[in-house]
Scaffold this active site. Structure first.
Site, PDB file in Angstrom:
ATOM      1  N   CYS A  20      60.222  31.363  19.144  1.00 24.11           N
ATOM      2  CA  CYS A  20      60.426  31.912  20.484  1.00 24.11           C
ATOM      3  C   CYS A  20      60.678  30.771  21.464  1.00 24.11           C
ATOM      4  O   CYS A  20      60.471  29.605  21.131  1.00 24.11           O
ATOM      5  CB  CYS A  20      59.209  32.719  20.917  1.00 24.11           C
ATOM      6  N   CYS A  47      57.903  28.265  21.879  1.00 22.77           N
ATOM      7  CA  CYS A  47      57.698  27.352  20.752  1.00 22.77           C
ATOM      8  C   CYS A  47      58.705  26.205  20.825  1.00 22.77           C
ATOM      9  O   CYS A  47      58.389  25.046  20.557  1.00 22.77           O
ATOM     10  CB  CYS A  47      57.863  28.100  19.434  1.00 22.77           C
TER      11      CYS A  47
END
Lengths: 323, 76
Positions: B11, B14
């Site tokens: 995501c 991250c």
């Protein structure tokens, strides 16, 4: 104050006539943009603070160790409402819940409400429809998560989890403690929270602005009652149709909320609009793709199907209540 | 040399965490093996509920948020 600012910019600086369509549209755009920006900053920031301090792990341990006679559905759903929408965290959380021996239905309650009630949607609802409608949206979102979670829990869907998730579920352990980060003073956390909040706002801002712009044009140029002919409350198919149309749209489409507000102002029933909105933010293909790692296709379809039916049903109820 | 793992299913947060870690390494001049763990089964072995997670030498240091560069430098 914002009205005066919008009036000043539109009628004084831009010299548009207050009665013209362009004047209406521009005034609407300036006013809505200013109001929504203020709310977006405020609400995203507050939710960021709540989220930074919310003890997720303790909630999981609490849910897995206590018999709550139905209250667990509420807790999971309410928890879903306050965690920010990030589809990438929903899968680890889902598995974490399963691992803690929390029933599948309760886990679903969380999974449904989490994207449905999120800070961006709240800010947009508050700015466009006012606080009363916002409270209705949030509480019905939580209720919807509970109901759909409960139904899914009754369907005995455990066999349709992917094999490795089922293995985890069978070896579910009731944990007493989990890693907790060392306490960081609020002063030190604030910059991080602010940065995250800004990241969220920056991500949705283009969509929101485009949405307000389209809404503004419609506000100025589309005649009153134009859409009512097609999507009025008397049309029994309006709710299911708008919900089914909404599912393929991704949640960045929260930007379409300003468009919906104008549609409501031009005669579409509010319940139909709320149901549409729930389907847009609550169900999305990218989420389904992520869930494929933990669920079989059949389970995902059942999950989406039950939630879609619940949203359609709530749309009808809204149209009856909110007249 | 320390081993740094970033757990997350890819995501935006991250990704941001990885950038922060790279910056921290550059600013401090230290070296570390950086590994991204994107497989959910691997991630769940760390018993975490929220991502991104920063793991230094198999020990969870930060989870559920994007860390600050200075914070990461202190962990190196």
């Amino acid at each position: 104050m914002l009205t005066e600012l919008a009036n000043y910019i539109t009628f004084h600086l831009l010299q548009l006539a207050p009665e013209s369509a362009a004047g209406h549209a521009v005034q609407f755009f300036v006013y809505d943009t200013a109001k929504i920006l203020l709310l977006l900053v405020g609400i995203v920031f507050i939710m960021g603070i709540i989220n930074a301090y919310f003890p997720v792990d303790r909630l999981r341990i609490y849910l897995s160790n206590n018999k709550l006679y139905g209250l667990e559905y509420f807790l999971a759903s309410a928890f879903g409402a306050i965690t920010p929408f990030c589809s990438c965290s929903s899968v680890p959380l889902f598995i974490g819940f399963v691992k803690g021996g929390i029933p599948l239905g309760v886990t679903f309650a969380y999974l449904i409400t989490s994207p449905l009630v999120n800070e961006v949607a709240i800010a947009l609802f508050a700015g466009l429809f006012g606080w009363k409608i916002t409270v209705i949206y949030v509480s019905s979102g939580i209720l919807l998560g509970m109901t759909a979670g409960f139904i899914l829990g009754k369907l005995n869907l455990e066999n349709y989890l992917t094999d490795w998730v089922r293995a985890i579920q069978q070896n579910a352990i009731r944990e007493e403690a989990a890693f907790e980060e060392a306490h960081v003073p609020f002063r030190d956390r604030l910059p991080v929270i602010a940065k995250d909040a800004w990241g969220i706002i920056k991500g949705v801002l283009p969509y929101v602005l485009i949405g307000i712009a389209i809404g503004a044009v419609m506000h100025g140029y589309v005649p009153q009652g134009f859409f009512e002919r097609y999507l009025s409350a008397d049309n029994i198919w309006a709710v299911p149709l708008s919900v089914i149309l909404a599912v393929p749209l991704y949640s960045s489409a929260s930007g379409i909320l300003p468009v919906i507000q104008v549609l409501v102002a031009k005669g579409i029933p509010l319940g139909t609009a709320i149901a549409f909105m729930m389907a847009v933010v609550g169900l999305s293909f990218p989420e389904a793709m992520l869930l494929k790692k933990v669920m079989s296709m059949k389970l995902i379809l059942t999950f989406f199907g039950v939630v879609t039916l619940c949203i359609i049903f709530s749309g009808y109820i809204f149209n009856i209540i909110l007249v | 040399m320390k081993t740094i793992k970033i757990l997350g299913m890819g995501c935006p947060s991250c990704q941001a965490t990885e950038d922060v870690v790279r910056q921290a390494l550059q600013q401090s001049g230290k070296e570390a093996a950086v590994e991204k763990v994107e497989d959910i089964q691997e991630i769940m072995k760390y018993n975490v509920l929220t991502t991104p997670v920063l793991v230094v030498d198999e020990e969870i240091k930060i989870k559920g948020r994007v860390p600050d560069v200075n914070e990461v430098i202190e962990l190196l």
